[in-house]
Design an enzyme around this catalytic site. Structure first.
Site, mmCIF file in Angstrom:
data_model
loop_
_atom_site.group_PDB
_atom_site.id
_atom_site.type_symbol
_atom_site.label_atom_id
_atom_site.label_comp_id
_atom_site.label_asym_id
_atom_site.label_seq_id
_atom_site.Cartn_x
_atom_site.Cartn_y
_atom_site.Cartn_z
ATOM 1 N N GLU A 430 -25.524 -1.970 58.398
ATOM 2 C CA GLU A 430 -26.324 -3.114 58.804
ATOM 3 C C GLU A 430 -26.771 -3.904 57.571
ATOM 4 O OE1 GLU A 430 -30.155 -1.920 59.968
ATOM 5 O OE2 GLU A 430 -30.832 -3.959 60.400
ATOM 6 N N ASP A 503 -30.888 1.213 59.616
ATOM 7 C CA ASP A 503 -32.242 1.674 59.336
ATOM 8 C C ASP A 503 -32.852 2.369 60.542
ATOM 9 O OD1 ASP A 503 -32.611 0.982 56.698
ATOM 10 O OD2 ASP A 503 -32.974 -1.123 57.218
ATOM 11 N N ASP A 505 -35.525 1.707 61.849
ATOM 12 C CA ASP A 505 -36.512 0.822 62.485
ATOM 13 C C ASP A 505 -35.932 0.158 63.737
ATOM 14 O OD1 ASP A 505 -34.725 -0.981 61.550
ATOM 15 O OD2 ASP A 505 -36.051 -1.869 60.041
ATOM 16 N N ASP A 507 -34.818 -2.961 64.320
ATOM 17 C CA ASP A 507 -33.573 -3.700 64.114
ATOM 18 C C ASP A 507 -32.394 -2.751 64.005
ATOM 19 O OD1 ASP A 507 -34.866 -6.047 64.196
ATOM 20 O OD2 ASP A 507 -34.909 -6.390 62.012
#
Ligand code: 1YM
Length: 643
Positions: A430, A503, A505, A507
């Site tokens: 990403e 990640d 998180d 996103d």
């Protein structure tokens, strides 16, 4: 059931029980009888006992079944049927109850004269559960008395004894799975609940209550579906947008065999057909599914031609007719033949004819009587047909480009030197900055990097031609080199490890979900064959002096922190939460997340494709409310989204 049949059933007592084999065999080779001694075998014990209660419901004598997980993982199953017969069985001179629990293959199921319908695959029954239980207690309410019997590992520890009076009838069984026999003893409430829900859908009007008493606050669900498989089809579509309000329901029987079919289309593109034979799920399909598919295609084409919607040569294919379908097929038969690798495919050819003729007649009638729905279904199939044609052209163009040679590789791909796919890995990363770190940190001999960035197409809402043409996914398709959709060919796959690195998180989990949805829908063999992984970057970095360690969870963080301090309780250990892949330097990224010697990779599996379909739909589909609910309920788990 006719009165005559009811009388025949009531007259049936212990005398029909057949004695076939001893119980030691079960303890010697448990896998032979319950499939495995892992979690699946452990849960199977419950299904065996519940099957007997369901048979009693099928025979028309039982309305309510309860399943309880007790503290310590023993299980209690009750029903309000007639109670297992307690009279002396002439052949053995023993009470029928005892024979049912101590003799392998005992029970009306095998005599042919008892129940009309049996599970076939599962018919091995109560004695198997008894053999594999540390202890088992059965209580029968019958003739105003409570009869009790106890066993340990299949041996009698208490002869059948009257222990009290009662004003109702029924059977109650409690068993404790034998730790000597199973790898795990921990029951999974959701696994049992899912199965019981299925049983409740398949047996309209039967009430099943499941309760978990292991925690202080018991958890309980009661399920009863008067609409049976009609409600089952609607339930599968609950987070989707149905194309017609009413579920199309068809049923019929011939001789001892019967079939029911429920259909509801949604505006998506997937095909969900769930089939069952004698309440046993048949994920590999078989004759009932074959008959259904053939008739569905025939009926839709015939209707289209008759009303001038389909012209001449433009017939729609079977796949076109099944785009967006949710269908439940449930058949009952006395001589079910289960075939295939996992005995999950129905082999009886006459069932194909039965289902075909039911669908042929009743779906034709339905379409004639519901011209509006008919038009919606025909439109859907014809649009699917055109999209399939467009997808074929798009695939052809991909194939042509690939055939022209290496020039076709995407610009962003940083390929590896090795060309043997069994030795290579591709990291789909990403963001450009993480992509940069990964490119510098990798071992370029066998690791390729493909960065992806920006908002990606939601594949749940797009057909194959759109997906192929999408500028974010095209590089993935090209880099993997194995095609897409029906063209997908594992032999052409360029990397045998496809690692999604994102990640931890929101996103990151979004992009992970998008990619997994994409693989699930258009490259399923990739997941089925275990080629897809999630990289696991560490959550914490701990530094003491010159020593740096990484931790993947909070408990691990605390453990490492204590280790670093050693005897020196006041030593300073610097703990930081890892912010993101992009903020790790190349060396760190290699050490923690990419080095095969040190990294943790999580293999993505799809042991239950339909459950995955459900989660994907929930997370990616159009309805916002169920998605929010899911995220709220799973808020705690969401931190490390688990597939
Ligand atoms: C919680 C588990 O086993 N219920 C149950 C089992 C039987 C009957 C009723 C039953 C069957 C018949 C006649 C018959 C069984 N009986 C036998 C056997 N619940 C649970 N409820 N009367 C009662 O088959 O006609 C096997 S299972 F063999 F003894 F008849």
């Amino acid at each position: 059931m006719s009165d005559q049949e009811k009388n025949a059933l009531e007259a049936y007592d212990g005398s029909q029980i057949q004695v076939l084999e001893g119980l030691e065999a079960v303890r010697k080779r448990p896998g032979m009888y319950i499939g495995s001694t892992s979690a699946s075998g452990l849960h199977h014990l419950v299904y065996e006992i519940v099957d007997n209660a369901i048979d009693e419901a099928l025979a028309g004598f039982c309305k309510h079944i309860t399943v309880t997980i007790n503290p310590g993982n023993s299980i209690t199953v009750t029903d309000d049927g007639r109670g297992i017969p307690v009279d002396i069985q002439p052949q053995t001179g023993r009470p029928a109850l005892e024979v049912v629990y101590t003799v392998l293959h005992a029970g009306g199921k095998f005599g042919g004269g008892g129940y009309k319908v049996s599970g076939g695959l599962h018919g091995v029954g109560a004695s198997v559960v008894n053999a594999l239980s540390e202890w088992l207690q059965v209580r029968v309410h019958k003739n105003g008395q409570i009869y009790q019997m106890r066993f340990s590992r299949g041996d009698i520890t208490q002869e059948m004894t009257v222990v009290g009076k009662t004003d109702h009838t029924g059977t109650e069984v409690t068993f404790q799975p034998d730790p000597e026999m199973f790898d795990t003893l921990e029951y999974d409430y959701e696994v049992l609940r899912t199965r019981m829900r299925e049983e409740a859908f398949l047996n309209a009007g039967l009430t099943i209550t499941i309760t978990d008493r292991r925690e202080e606050e018991p958890v309980s669900h009661t399920m009863c579906y008067e609409g049976g498989i009609r409600e089952f089809a609607a339930w599968w579509n609950r987070n989707k947008t149905p194309l017609h309000d009413d579920v199309i329901y068809m049923s019929g029987s011939k001789g001892d065999a019967s079939a029911e079919i429920a259909i509801q289309y949604n505006d998506g593109y997937n095909e969900l057909i769930q089939s069952f034979a004698n309440d046993v799920h048949t994920p590999e399909g078989g004759m009932h599914e074959t008959g259904f598919k053939a008739a569905l295609t025939r009926v839709l084409n015939a209707y289209g031609v008759k009303y001038g919607i389909i012209k001449g040569e433009d017939k729609v294919s079977g796949e076109d007719c099944r785009e967006g379908i949710t269908a439940i097929i449930s058949v009952k038969l006395t001589d079910a033949q289960f075939e295939g690798q996992t005995k999950a495919k129905l082999g009886n050819a006459y069932i194909r004819t039965l289902v075909d003729s039911i669908v042929n007649d009743q779906l034709s009638t339905y379409l004639e009587e519901h011209p509006q729905t008919a038009k919606i279904l025909l439109d859907k199939a014809m649009t699917a047909n055109r999209a399939r044609e467009a997808a074929r052209k798009a695939r052809d163009s991909i194939r042509r480009k690939t055939a022209l040679g290496g020039a076709a590789m995407p610009d962003k791909l940083r390929d590896c030197n090795e060309s043997d796919p069994s030795l290579t890995e591709i990291y789909i990363v990403e963001g450009d900055s993480a992509g940069g770190s990964a490119t510098q940190g990798r071992d370029s001999r066998f690791q390729a990097i493909l960065p992806l960035w920006g908002k990606m197409l939601n594949v749940e809402k797009a057909r194959e031609d759109k997906v192929i043409g999408n500028d974010k996914l095209q590089p993935v398709i090209t880099a993997l080199g194995a095609g897409i959709g029906e063209d997908f060919d594992l032999n052409k796959l360029r990397y045998h490890k496809v690692v999604i690195m994102a990640d931890a998180d929101v996103d990151g989990s979004h992009i992970r979900t998008l990619l997994l949805t994409f693989f699930f829908r258009f490259m399923r063999p990739l997941i089925e064959n275990g080629y897809v992984y999630a990289a696991m970057p560490p959550l914490f970095k701990l530094v003491r002096g010159k020593t740096t360690r990484y931790a993947f969870s909070e408990p691990e963080r605390d453990k490492i922190s204590a280790e670093l301090r050693g005897d020196n309780a006041n030593a300073k250990v610097d703990i930081s939460r890892n912010k993101g892949l992009g903020e790790m330097d190349p060396h760190e990224l290699w050490e923690t997340t990419m080095d095969p010697e040190r990294r943790t990779l999580k293999r993505i599996t799809l042991d239950d494709a339909s459950r995955a379909d459900e989660i994907f739909t929930l997370l990616m589909g159009e309805k916002v409310e169920p998605r929010r609910e899911y995220i709220e309920v799973n808020a705690r788990k969401a931190q490390n989204l688990d597939y």
